[in-house]
Design a protein around this motif. Structure first.
Motif, PDB file in Angstrom:
ATOM      1  N   ILE A  38       0.840  -1.186   0.000  1.00  0.00           N
ATOM      2  CA  ILE A  38       0.000   0.000   0.000  1.00  0.00           C
ATOM      3  C   ILE A  38       0.883   1.246   0.000  1.00  0.00           C
ATOM      4  O   ILE A  38       2.055   1.201   0.383  1.00  0.00           O
ATOM      5  N   SER A  39       0.310   2.360  -0.443  1.00  0.00           N
ATOM      6  CA  SER A  39       1.069   3.594  -0.600  1.00  0.00           C
ATOM      7  C   SER A  39       0.434   4.728   0.190  1.00  0.00           C
ATOM      8  O   SER A  39      -0.790   4.867   0.236  1.00  0.00           O
ATOM      9  N   GLY A  40       1.300   5.568   0.798  1.00  0.00           N
ATOM     10  CA  GLY A  40       0.824   6.716   1.561  1.00  0.00           C
ATOM     11  C   GLY A  40       1.332   8.043   1.046  1.00  0.00           C
ATOM     12  O   GLY A  40       1.267   9.046   1.759  1.00  0.00           O
ATOM     13  N   GLY A  41       1.857   8.058  -0.182  1.00  0.00           N
ATOM     14  CA  GLY A  41       2.353   9.308  -0.749  1.00  0.00           C
ATOM     15  C   GLY A  41       3.686   9.725  -0.144  1.00  0.00           C
ATOM     16  O   GLY A  41       4.349   8.960   0.545  1.00  0.00           O
ATOM     17  N   GLN A  42       4.080  10.977  -0.406  1.00  0.00           N
ATOM     18  CA  GLN A  42       5.346  11.492   0.080  1.00  0.00           C
ATOM     19  C   GLN A  42       5.183  12.231   1.402  1.00  0.00           C
ATOM     20  O   GLN A  42       4.154  12.855   1.662  1.00  0.00           O
ATOM     21  N   GLN A  43       6.236  12.125   2.234  1.00  0.00           N
ATOM     22  CA  GLN A  43       6.301  12.896   3.475  1.00  0.00           C
ATOM     23  C   GLN A  43       7.732  13.409   3.590  1.00  0.00           C
ATOM     24  O   GLN A  43       8.646  12.664   3.936  1.00  0.00           O
ATOM     25  N   GLY A  44       7.925  14.671   3.282  1.00  0.00           N
ATOM     26  CA  GLY A  44       9.273  15.202   3.244  1.00  0.00           C
ATOM     27  C   GLY A  44      10.060  14.557   2.120  1.00  0.00           C
ATOM     28  O   GLY A  44       9.603  14.494   0.978  1.00  0.00           O
ATOM     29  N   ASP A  45      11.235  14.024   2.458  1.00  0.00           N
ATOM     30  CA  ASP A  45      12.075  13.397   1.433  1.00  0.00           C
ATOM     31  C   ASP A  45      11.906  11.883   1.373  1.00  0.00           C
ATOM     32  O   ASP A  45      12.722  11.200   0.760  1.00  0.00           O
ATOM     33  N   VAL A  46      10.864  11.329   2.018  1.00  0.00           N
ATOM     34  CA  VAL A  46      10.623   9.883   1.946  1.00  0.00           C
ATOM     35  C   VAL A  46       9.226   9.616   1.397  1.00  0.00           C
ATOM     36  O   VAL A  46       8.316  10.442   1.492  1.00  0.00           O
ATOM     37  N   TRP A  47       9.085   8.443   0.801  1.00  0.00           N
ATOM     38  CA  TRP A  47       7.779   7.922   0.411  1.00  0.00           C
ATOM     39  C   TRP A  47       7.273   7.017   1.529  1.00  0.00           C
ATOM     40  O   TRP A  47       8.053   6.251   2.109  1.00  0.00           O
ATOM     41  N   LEU A  48       5.991   7.098   1.821  1.00  0.00           N
ATOM     42  CA  LEU A  48       5.376   6.210   2.803  1.00  0.00           C
ATOM     43  C   LEU A  48       4.725   5.036   2.078  1.00  0.00           C
ATOM     44  O   LEU A  48       3.941   5.226   1.145  1.00  0.00           O
ATOM     45  N   ALA A  49       5.072   3.841   2.505  1.00  0.00           N
ATOM     46  CA  ALA A  49       4.456   2.635   1.954  1.00  0.00           C
ATOM     47  C   ALA A  49       4.177   1.684   3.110  1.00  0.00           C
ATOM     48  O   ALA A  49       4.493   1.972   4.271  1.00  0.00           O
ATOM     49  N   GLY A  50       3.579   0.547   2.809  1.00  0.00           N
ATOM     50  CA  GLY A  50       3.285  -0.417   3.860  1.00  0.00           C
ATOM     51  C   GLY A  50       3.105  -1.812   3.299  1.00  0.00           C
ATOM     52  O   GLY A  50       2.716  -1.983   2.138  1.00  0.00           O
TER      53      GLY A  50
END
Length: 271
Positions: A38-50
């Motif tokens: 799953i994907s959570g978009g970008q947060q600062g200079d990292v991508w959020l995934a799970g």
């Protein structure tokens, strides 16, 4: 004419990007389980995934340290594109005890947050994951999932990943003045190296403690001697151990969790 059509089709196939030919789905059905990226978009200079693992009723899977029995999960990101690193965070587990011993598990559904760093921030990021994890009820069966996902700015699962990140134990120093804390570690006199761990937990809660040594160190944790004191025993260790060995203690109570690192000597006793 038919021959020309087939030849043209083969030519187009050969020109396709490799991931378009062998792309894996974002979810996969396994043994009494389903795994999904799953994907959570970008947060600062990292991508959020799970990594989301959903289990059938009565089945469980394992934490990064499975305990006395079970299979630790294995995650391989080698097929990913434009990925410099993928750091998996583990929410606190539950303690499960049966005839096989004490295991550290997740039941029903778990989301393991992943912090993804791109090699080049101007280019797309594609995750490709080969996952291996244990699924258990009465016996433990290995499950495998081959998954892929393009990370996009939308991040439709951002709230799910944020909720999972909130369950990841927060780092905390020994003796911290919080309502949930590992207060002290004291050596004990036993046939095997052992020490008592005194903790503080919110009133009315039942704390659990999970101890993890480095590779080739096997440690076990007893149920509390009283409400706030555990015994950790070094069951086995390398014959030639380093002078200072890190031990990670994860304390869980009342929906909160903290992680404290202490140091052991080569004999397995607190420094």
């Amino acid at each position: 004419m038919a021959f020309m059509f087939r030849a043209a089709s083969v030519a187009i196939f050969l020109l396709l990007p490799v991931h378009a030919i062998v792309a894996q789905p974002a979810s996969s059905q396994g043994f009494h389980s389903r795994a999904r990226l799953i994907s959570g978009g970008q947060q600062g200079d990292v991508w959020l995934a799970g990594i989301e693992i959903t289990l059938d009723q009565g089945f469980k899977t394992y934490w990064r340290n499975p305990g006395d029995s079970g299979l630790p999960p294995r995650f391989d990101w080698a097929g990913s594109e434009n990925v410099a690193g993928a750091e998996i965070r583990y929410p606190a587990p539950d303690r499960h005890e049966d005839a096989a011993g004490v295991a550290y598990v997740y039941g029903k559904k778990v989301v393991l947050p992943v912090l993804v760093r791109a090699k080049d921030g101007t280019k797309p990021v594609r995750l490709a994951l080969a996952a291996e994890y244990g699924v258990c009820k009465d016996i433990c069966i290995p499950a495998r999932a081959d998954l892929s996902l393009d990370l996009t700015a939308g991040g439709q699962d951002r709230a799910t990943i944020a909720a999972a990140l909130a369950k990841v134990p927060r780092p905390q120093a020994l003796g911290a003045p919080s309502d949930l804390a590992v207060l002290s570690v004291e050596p004990m006199t036993q046939s095997k190296p052992a020490f008592s761990v005194t903790v503080r937990a919110p009133e009315g809660t039942k704390p659990s403690l999970f101890a993890e040594g480095p590779e080739n160190w096997i440690v076990s944790t007893s149920v509390p001697d009283d409400a706030n004191r555990f015994t950790v025993t070094v069951e086995d260790r390398p014959k030639e151990a380093a002078a200072a060995v890190p031990l990670r203690l994860t304390l869980v109570a009342g929906g909160q969790s903290v992680e404290t690192e202490v140091s052991l000597d080569a004999n397995g006793l607190p420094r």
